[in-house]
Design an enzyme around this catalytic site. Sequence first.
Site, mmCIF file in Angstrom:
data_model
loop_
_atom_site.group_PDB
_atom_site.id
_atom_site.type_symbol
_atom_site.label_atom_id
_atom_site.label_comp_id
_atom_site.label_asym_id
_atom_site.label_seq_id
_atom_site.Cartn_x
_atom_site.Cartn_y
_atom_site.Cartn_z
ATOM 1 N N LYS A 1 -63.406 -81.683 26.470
ATOM 2 C CA LYS A 1 -62.984 -81.871 25.071
ATOM 3 C C LYS A 1 -63.838 -81.024 24.119
ATOM 4 O O LYS A 1 -63.391 -80.671 23.024
ATOM 5 C CB LYS A 1 -63.073 -83.357 24.698
ATOM 6 C CG LYS A 1 -61.958 -84.206 25.307
ATOM 7 C CD LYS A 1 -60.633 -84.053 24.550
ATOM 8 C CE LYS A 1 -59.583 -85.022 25.031
ATOM 9 N NZ LYS A 1 -58.334 -84.945 24.280
ATOM 10 N N TYR B 1 -65.046 -85.144 31.158
ATOM 11 C CA TYR B 1 -64.077 -85.351 30.072
ATOM 12 C C TYR B 1 -64.664 -84.852 28.755
ATOM 13 O O TYR B 1 -64.028 -84.079 28.026
ATOM 14 C CB TYR B 1 -63.724 -86.840 29.980
ATOM 15 C CG TYR B 1 -62.936 -87.227 28.749
ATOM 16 C CD1 TYR B 1 -61.568 -87.006 28.673
ATOM 17 C CD2 TYR B 1 -63.565 -87.838 27.651
ATOM 18 C CE1 TYR B 1 -60.845 -87.368 27.537
ATOM 19 C CE2 TYR B 1 -62.851 -88.203 26.526
ATOM 20 C CZ TYR B 1 -61.492 -87.959 26.463
ATOM 21 O OH TYR B 1 -60.774 -88.315 25.348
ATOM 22 N N THR C 1 -62.724 -86.311 20.304
ATOM 23 C CA THR C 1 -63.221 -87.619 20.683
ATOM 24 C C THR C 1 -64.696 -87.836 20.357
ATOM 25 O O THR C 1 -65.494 -86.889 20.386
ATOM 26 C CB THR C 1 -63.037 -87.820 22.204
ATOM 27 O OG1 THR C 1 -63.794 -88.935 22.634
ATOM 28 C CG2 THR C 1 -63.497 -86.615 23.003
ATOM 29 N N GLU D 1 -66.601 -89.098 22.353
ATOM 30 C CA GLU D 1 -67.326 -88.792 23.600
ATOM 31 C C GLU D 1 -68.093 -87.464 23.479
ATOM 32 O O GLU D 1 -68.984 -87.192 24.278
ATOM 33 C CB GLU D 1 -66.358 -88.707 24.777
ATOM 34 C CG GLU D 1 -65.959 -90.051 25.346
ATOM 35 C CD GLU D 1 -67.093 -90.799 26.043
ATOM 36 O OE1 GLU D 1 -67.740 -90.218 26.929
ATOM 37 O OE2 GLU D 1 -67.338 -91.955 25.677
#
Length: 343
Positions: A161, A157, A133, A135
């Site tokens: 990841k 999160y 991601t 992110e």
Amino acid sequence: MKKKALIFGITGQDGSYLAEFLLKKNYIVHGVKRRSSTINTERVDHIYQEPHLKKRTFILHYGDITDSLSVTRLINEIKPNEIYNLAAQSHVQVSFESPEYTANADALGALRILEAIRFNKLEKKTKFYQAGTSELYGLNEKVPQNEKTLFHPASPYGVAKLYAHWITINYREAYNMFACNGILFNHESPRRGETFVTQKIVQALCKIKLKKQKTLFLGNLYSKRDWGHAKDFVEAMWLMLQQKNPEDFVIATGNQTTVKNFINLVSKELKLKIRWRGKGIKERAFDEDNNLIVACDKTYYRPLEVNSLLGDAKKARKKLNWKPKSSLKSLIIDMISSEMQKY
Ligand code: NAP
Ligand code: G4F
């Protein structure tokens, strides 16, 4: 012989589009769903129908990415050619409230699959895709972000990841496995979960247009995202696993928009005339009759915000020959028309 794919996260937005895509490519698609108290296969129910059942080309199994035994057993039984790990607690704000679960599913989930491939001695047969991601870039706002940009995740999160990203690379380097990370920027669709900002905006403004809702409450209006269409992005996942060598790729449209501008674009498509007034948490939008349409609510602000994401997908364009087909406008039209069909 038909190729077999195993998708963790089949009931999610991307899982459903990827299943459709792979079935069209003549794969046998196995999907892993979790047990839930109400039926949650809405996004794939249209696939799960007679012709596929008869030919056994689309098969759902119960399992959970936090349960090594089910992961290992399924991989052993199916012996897939390709595994797509799309399963995750995928909501950034929720990850602040359930950080341990998020780490278990999103970080260790990837490890469980990689280890199960090894345990079942499938390193030479099974290719692995990890749903990474944008992110990961988090607080690094140096844009555009590409495969070489430094990671600085800004949520449980993002941190989970990051582990999944590196364990995928580690298994590739240590065991010579065909394992790839897609670093995907935000992608949306009519199947997007209702608590992500684009879907929340589209659904609320459609209801407001139809006088079924009065006001939409949101958090930060000024974060910028690079929003694409999920249908385009699942093709890139598949392409990564068709290359000669396993590599990691950024997948993005290369265009950036604020949350506020997304609201303006949706309003425009719906012919809802809105005017903005105020600043900060007091910033609001009103319609022509001075009804309050959009307001901010601090519940939706995060402990830490990722302000600016903009992807540079040149590597994917060059090596995968991938580029997005949908524009932001066509994505918005697709989401609105699907929402309006419900009424
Ligand atoms: P999504 O709609 O939230 O789908 C997530 C899927 O994971 C659902 O099928 C969910 O099942 C499943 N899942 C969650 N926890 C699980 C567990 N413990 N065991 C097994 N399955 C579990 O997410 P998405 O938008 O399709 O995204 C797919 C993947 O790409 C995710 O890993 C996400 O983090 C990542 N990603 C998404 C984007 C994006 O913009 N969409 C961008 C970059 C990366 P239930 O239906 O039972 O909840
Ligand atoms: O739609 P969002 O929740 O997506 P976010 O946080 O960018 O995460 C999504 O994209 C990631 C890829 O970059 C994925 F990895 C992840 O799984 C997920 O799919 O929020 C987008 C922006 C944020 O800045 C948020 O603060 O919208 C802002 N926002 C403002 N009001 C809101 C709201 N977000 C949500 N969900 N709800 C609001 O009311």
